[in-house]
Design an enzyme around this catalytic site. Sequence first.
Site, PDB file in Angstrom:
ATOM      1  CE  LYS A  14      41.437  62.894  29.078  1.00  0.00           C
ATOM      2  NZ  LYS A  14      41.441  64.183  28.349  1.00  0.00           N
ATOM      3  NE  ARG A  89      47.707  62.709  27.190  1.00  0.00           N
ATOM      4  CZ  ARG A  89      47.125  63.168  28.301  1.00  0.00           C
ATOM      5  NH1 ARG A  89      46.864  62.374  29.303  1.00  0.00           N
ATOM      6  NH2 ARG A  89      46.777  64.422  28.392  1.00  0.00           N
ATOM      7  NE  ARG A 128      41.889  71.944  33.112  1.00  0.00           N
ATOM      8  CZ  ARG A 128      42.104  70.791  32.474  1.00  0.00           C
ATOM      9  NH1 ARG A 128      41.314  69.765  32.683  1.00  0.00           N
ATOM     10  NH2 ARG A 128      43.085  70.655  31.622  1.00  0.00           N
ATOM     11  NE  ARG A 134      46.664  70.723  34.034  1.00  0.00           N
ATOM     12  CZ  ARG A 134      46.067  69.710  33.425  1.00  0.00           C
ATOM     13  NH1 ARG A 134      45.034  69.134  33.996  1.00  0.00           N
ATOM     14  NH2 ARG A 134      46.499  69.283  32.259  1.00  0.00           N
ATOM     15  NE  ARG A 146      47.030  70.186  27.634  1.00  0.00           N
ATOM     16  CZ  ARG A 146      46.216  70.688  28.560  1.00  0.00           C
ATOM     17  NH1 ARG A 146      46.080  71.982  28.697  1.00  0.00           N
ATOM     18  NH2 ARG A 146      45.535  69.879  29.336  1.00  0.00           N
TER      19      ARG A 146
HETATM   20  P1  AMP Z   1      46.370  65.578  31.663  1.00  0.00           P
HETATM   21  O1  AMP Z   1      46.202  65.965  33.098  1.00  0.00           O
HETATM   22  O2  AMP Z   1      45.858  64.215  31.360  1.00  0.00           O
HETATM   23  O3  AMP Z   1      45.855  66.627  30.711  1.00  0.00           O
HETATM   24  O4  AMP Z   1      47.960  65.499  31.408  1.00  0.00           O
HETATM   25  C1  AMP Z   1      48.788  66.631  31.544  1.00  0.00           C
HETATM   26  C2  AMP Z   1      50.131  66.346  30.900  1.00  0.00           C
HETATM   27  O5  AMP Z   1      50.768  65.231  31.575  1.00  0.00           O
HETATM   28  C3  AMP Z   1      50.106  65.933  29.439  1.00  0.00           C
HETATM   29  O6  AMP Z   1      50.048  67.052  28.553  1.00  0.00           O
HETATM   30  C4  AMP Z   1      51.408  65.175  29.310  1.00  0.00           C
HETATM   31  O7  AMP Z   1      52.528  66.055  29.285  1.00  0.00           O
HETATM   32  C5  AMP Z   1      51.464  64.418  30.634  1.00  0.00           C
HETATM   33  N1  AMP Z   1      50.763  63.117  30.555  1.00  0.00           N
HETATM   34  C6  AMP Z   1      49.615  62.758  31.202  1.00  0.00           C
HETATM   35  N2  AMP Z   1      49.264  61.513  30.887  1.00  0.00           N
HETATM   36  C7  AMP Z   1      50.200  61.069  30.001  1.00  0.00           C
HETATM   37  C8  AMP Z   1      50.370  59.866  29.278  1.00  0.00           C
HETATM   38  N3  AMP Z   1      49.511  58.828  29.396  1.00  0.00           N
HETATM   39  N4  AMP Z   1      51.452  59.762  28.467  1.00  0.00           N
HETATM   40  C9  AMP Z   1      52.340  60.764  28.338  1.00  0.00           C
HETATM   41  N5  AMP Z   1      52.226  61.951  28.964  1.00  0.00           N
HETATM   42  C10 AMP Z   1      51.161  62.101  29.798  1.00  0.00           C
END
Ligand code: AMP
Length: 195
Positions: A14, A89, A128, A134, A146
Site C-alpha cells: 500500500k 481500518r 522490510r 519498525r 496484525r
Molecule cells: P501501518 O503503517 O498502516 O501498517 O500501521 C502501523 C500501525 O499503526 C498499525 O498496526 C496500527 O497500530 C496503527 N494504525 C495505522 N493506521 C491505523 C488506523 N487507521 N486505525 C487504527 N490504527 C492504525
Amino acid sequence: MLNLLLFGPPGAGKGTQALKIAEKFGLIHISTGDLLRAEVAGGTELGKAAKSLMDKGILVSDDIVVGMIDAKISSNSSVKGFIFDGFPRTLPQAKALDELLAKHNQSIDITLALEVDKEELYNRISLRGKSSGRADDQDKNTFLKRMQVYNTETAPLKDYYKNQGVLVTINGIGEIEDVFNSLCNEIIKKGNPVH
Ligand code: AMP
C-alpha cells in the site's frame, strides 16, 4: 476531485503504491501509519499512547485516527484529491470518513484492494523489517496479530465498499511497476481523473 482508497493487508504494498499514485495523479497521500509514527518520533502524548499498541500490532482508537484524518482533510482544501493508505481500518472509521468527505461534498471514488497471499506478505514484512526499524515488522507473532486484526476488523470493509459500487480488486503479486500499471489502469478506467 479524485479520492482513492488503497486497501490491503500488512505488506500488500500500500505505502509503495500510494506514493507512486499520489505523484502520478497529483494527490495528497494520507497514511495513518506514517502520521502515527511521526507522533511517536516527535514524542507527543498521542505518540506515547499509540506506540505500545502499534508495536503489538493492535489498532489505535478510532477517535485518534479519525481526528488526524479530519485535520489533514481540513488543512488541504483546493487539492486534486486524496489517496488514503492504511485508513479506514474499521467500520466506524469508514463511516466517519464518508461523513468527513461529505462535509466537503466529496466521496470515495475508488477503493483499490491489493490481494497478496499470506506467505508472500510474511516474506515482504520480514524483508522490510531488516531496514524499516519498525518493531511491528520484526517478529512473526506480531505479524500474525496484525493479520488477525486485518481479517477480523478491516477485511469486512471490502463489503462496505462493494455495496457502494466502488471496490476494485487487484493482484498485488509481481513487479512493483506491473502492479502500479494495473492500479493506474483501474483509476483511468473510472474516468479522466487528472484535471
Ligand atoms: P501501518 O503503517 O498502516 O501498517 O500501521 C502501523 C500501525 O499503526 C498499525 O498496526 C496500527 O497500530 C496503527 N494504525 C495505522 N493506521 C491505523 C488506523 N487507521 N486505525 C487504527 N490504527 C492504525
